[in-house]
Design an enzyme around this catalytic site. Structure first.
Site, PDB file in Angstrom:
ATOM      1  N   GLU A 191       0.823  -1.219   0.000  1.00 16.12           N
ATOM      2  CA  GLU A 191       0.000   0.000   0.000  1.00 16.12           C
ATOM      3  C   GLU A 191       0.856   1.269   0.000  1.00 16.12           C
ATOM      4  O   GLU A 191       0.364   2.345   0.318  1.00 16.12           O
ATOM      5  CB  GLU A 191      -0.965   0.021   1.198  1.00 16.12           C
ATOM      6  CG  GLU A 191      -1.694  -1.275   1.470  1.00 16.12           C
ATOM      7  CD  GLU A 191      -2.587  -1.729   0.330  1.00 16.12           C
ATOM      8  OE1 GLU A 191      -2.715  -0.995  -0.664  1.00 16.12           O
ATOM      9  OE2 GLU A 191      -3.162  -2.828   0.420  1.00 16.12           O
ATOM     10  N   ASP A 330      -1.073  -0.617 -10.403  1.00 14.16           N
ATOM     11  CA  ASP A 330      -1.292  -2.042 -10.172  1.00 14.16           C
ATOM     12  C   ASP A 330      -1.159  -2.777 -11.498  1.00 14.16           C
ATOM     13  O   ASP A 330      -1.764  -2.371 -12.502  1.00 14.16           O
ATOM     14  CB  ASP A 330      -2.697  -2.288  -9.609  1.00 14.16           C
ATOM     15  CG  ASP A 330      -2.805  -1.949  -8.137  1.00 14.16           C
ATOM     16  OD1 ASP A 330      -1.791  -2.049  -7.427  1.00 14.16           O
ATOM     17  OD2 ASP A 330      -3.912  -1.583  -7.694  1.00 14.16           O
TER      18      ASP A 330
END
Length: 513
Positions: A191, A330
Site C-alpha cells: 500500500e 497495479d
C-alpha cells in the site's frame, strides 16, 4: 533525428492478489486469481518476452509480492488455471453456435474470443506448467526488468508489531531469492505505506529503495530521496502522469471504445460489449469492435508519450538538472481491468525511446544519480487521503483490534514453543506448528481485508477471511500453550492443507523479544 529528452522515465508495476487458493471460487475467490492470470499475467509475460527477444533491457520495474508468486507457482493453482483456460475456450466455442435475432455480434465475438483462449491455453501449457517463477527469472537474468520484492502476505507494515514486520520482510526477500535466484534490493511496500523509522529496518534488511506515493514527497517526485539518516531511497509516484492513465475518476480505460469490464453475456460469461459511454446501461452497450479499440490505443499511446516528454522537460527546468519521472500502477490494470492494457503497454515501451525518452528501472535511476537531498517522510500510504485511514479508520477498527490481539497471541505462543525446545548451545528443531501459527497470523494481517471492507468491495468475504485465519492462529496457539502438542500438530497439518504457502517460512528466524 529525434531530439533526446532530458532525464529518465521509469514505469513501475505492482503485482498483487491476496491468497485465494482453497478459499472460495465465485464471486470472490479463485476466480479472481484465474481471471487476473488469464487477462493480465499471461499477455503481460508475452509482451515482455517479445521485447526481451529484441534485446530491450531495463524496460520496467516489476513488483511481485510473495503471496502472488506463491500462487503462480502452486501446483493446485496451476491445475486450476489449466481447467479455467479450457473452460474459457469452451464458453467461447458456445458463443459461436448461438442463433437468434441478436446473436450475430456475439457469434463473431465468440470466434475471436475462442482464438484468444486457444492461444492462452497453448501458451500456458507450453511455458507456465512449472510456474511463473522460471519465466520471470529469465527476464530478470536478461536485464529486461528489475524485480521489486516485499514482505510475506502483504501486511500493512506501519500497524504491525516490529518483530513480525522485520520477520515478514526478511522472509519475503528470502522467498524471492529461492524463486528467482535474485534477492531484490528494492521493494514495493504494501500500500506504499510508511511510518517514520521504517527506513532503518529496510537498511538492515538490505533494501536500498522503495516506493511511496507522490504526496509523501510533498508532490516533488523529480528525484529519489534518501530517507532520514539512511542511504535508503524513496521514489515517489508522479500523480500528474500516473493519473493520466488511471485515477479514481478518469483515465484511458474509461474510453468508449474499450471493452467494458462490468458487462457480461450471462449465457457464456464472456464480456462482448464496449464501454460505449459512462452513463450507458449494460443492456444498451454497443458490441465490442477490436479495430475501434486499437485506434483508441494508438491515440492514447501518442498522448502518454507526449505527457512524459512534456513532464520530463518541465521538471528538469524546474529543478535545474535532468529529472526522473515515475508512473506506477497495479499490474492487474493491464488486461484484467483494462482489456487493451497489454497492447497499450507494449506500444508505449516501443514508442518512448523512439521519441528520445530514456526508459530505465528504479535501480538504473539510482545508479545514474537521479537522487536528491535527504527527506523526512510523513506517515503515509497511497490509499484514500494518502494517510492510513483505509487500514486504521473507524470502519475497520474491529479488524485493527483483531490483528493486534492475534499477533500478540501468536508471538507469545511461538516464543514459548521455541524456548521450550531450546537447549544451551543447540539450535532447536524446526517446529511446524510454530511455522503454521506465523503463516496464519500473516494471512490474518493482510492489508487486503481492511481495504476491501473500507471500500465496501466484497467486505463480507474480507471479514470472513480475516476471522478465519485469526481462528486458525488462536486454536493452534491454545492447543500448544495447554500442552496438547498432538492436537496442535493435527490442527497445523489441517490448516496447512489450505494455507501451505511459503513452505520455507521458519519460525526459528523470528527475532527474539
Amino acid at each position: 533525428m529525434t531530439t533526446r529528452v532530458p532525464g529518465m522515465f521509469s514505469l513501475v508495476l505492482h503485482t498483487h492478489l491476496p491468497w485465494l487458493a482453497h478459499h472460495g471460487r465465485w464471486p470472490v475467490g479463485e476466480e479472481w486469481l484465474y481471471q487476473s492470470w488469464s487477462a493480465c499475467y499471461l499477455p503481460l509475460m508475452r509482451v515482455l518476452r517479445r521485447l526481451a527477444a529484441e534485446d530491450r533491457r531495463g524496460l520496467l520495474t516489476l513488483g511481485m509480492t510473495p503471496v502472488v508468486t506463491a500462487q503462480l507457482d502452486d501446483p493446485y493453482c496451476l491445475d486450476g488455471m489449466h481447467h479455467w483456460l479450457a473452460n474459457w475456450q469452451l464458453r467461447a466455442l458456445e458463443a459461436t453456435t448461438l442463433t437468434g435475432d441478436n446473436s450475430e455480434a456475439l457469434r463473431q465475438f465468440g470466434i475471436r474470443e475462442h482464438g484468444h483462449a486457444t492461444e492462452a491455453l497453448e501458451d500456458f501449457t507450453t511455458l507456465w506448467r512449472h510456474g511463473g517463477s522460471p519465466l520471470l527469472r529469465e527476464l530478470i537474468d536478461a536485464g529486461t526488468l528489475e524485480l521489486l520484492g516485499g514482505p510475506l502476505a502483504h501486511p500493512f507494515q506501519p500497524l504491525l508489531a516490529p518483530r513480525l514486520r522485520e520477520f515478514a520482510l526478511r522472509e519475503g526477500l528470502a522467498d524471492a531469492q529461492q524463486r528467482f535466484a535474485h534477492t531484490p534490493d528494492g521493494i514495493w511496500a504494501p500500500e506504499c505505506a510508511y511510518a517514520p523509522g521504517m527506513e532503518t529496518g529496510y537498511a538492515a534488511a538490505g533494501v536500498t529503495h522503495f516506493m511511496v506515493d507522490g504526496p509523501s514527497l510533498h508532490g516533488d517526485t523529480a528525484l529519489g530521496r534518501p530517507v532520514g539518516d539512511t542511504d535508503v531511497l524513496a521514489f515517489g509516484r508522479d500523480l500528474q502522469v500516473s493519473y493520466r492513465v488511471w485515477s479514481p475518476k478518469s483515465g484511458y480505460p474509461g474510453h468508449g471504445a474499450y471493452r467494458d469490464f462490468h458487462t457480461y453475456d450471462h449465457t457464456t460469461g464472456l464480456k462482448p460489449a464496449r464501454v460505449t459511454g459512462r452513463k450507458v446501461a449494460s443492456e444498451d452497450k454497443a458490441p465490442y469492435d477490436p479495430a475501434r479499440a486499437a485506434a483508441a490505443v494508438d491515440t492514447h499511446v501518442a498522448d502518454f508519450v507526449e505527457v512524459i516528454r512534456r513532464r520530463l522537460i518541465s521538471e528538469s527546468e524546474r529543478i535545474g538538472r535532468p529529472a526522473h519521472v515515475v508512473a506506477a500502477f497495479d499490474t492487474e490494470l493491464f488486461g484484467h481491468w483494462w482489456y487493451e492494457g497489454p497492447m497499450w503497454l507494449e506500444k508505449v515501451l516501443r514508442a518512448l525511446p523512439e521519441a528520445g525518452i530514456e526508459v530505465g528501472t528504479l535501480r538504473a535511476a539510482a545508479a545514474a544519480g537521479f537522487t536528491g537531498s535527504p527527506v523526512e517522510l510523513p506517515p503515509s500510504s497511497w490509499g484514500s487521503g494518502k494517510d492510513w485511514q483505509v487500514w486504521s479508520g473507524e470502519q475497520v477498527a474491529d479488524l485493527v483490534q483483531l490483528n493486534a490481539e492475534v499477533v500478540d497471541t501468536a508471538l507469545a505462543s511461538v516464543d514459548k514453543a521455541l524456548a521450550h525446545a531450546s537447549s544451551p548451545g543447540r539450535t532447536p528443531a524446526r517446529d511446524h506448528v510454530a511455522d503454521q501459527i506465523l503463516r496464519e497470523t500473516l494471512l490474518t494481517v493482510s492489508s487486503d481485508w481492511p481495504f476491501m471492507v473500507s471500500k465496501d468491495s466484497a467486505a463480507e468475504y474480507a471479514r470472513y477471511r480475516a476471522h478465519l485465519h485469526a481462528h486458525a492462529t488462536r486454536e493452534m496457539a491454545a492447543a500448544l500453550d495447554s500442552g496438547r502438542r498432538d492436537a496442535a500438530v493435527r490442527l497445523a497439518e489441517g490448516w496447512n492443507r489450505a494455507d501451505g504457502l511459503f513452505g520455507a517460512l521458519d519460525a526459528r528466524r523470528l527475532p527474539r523479544p
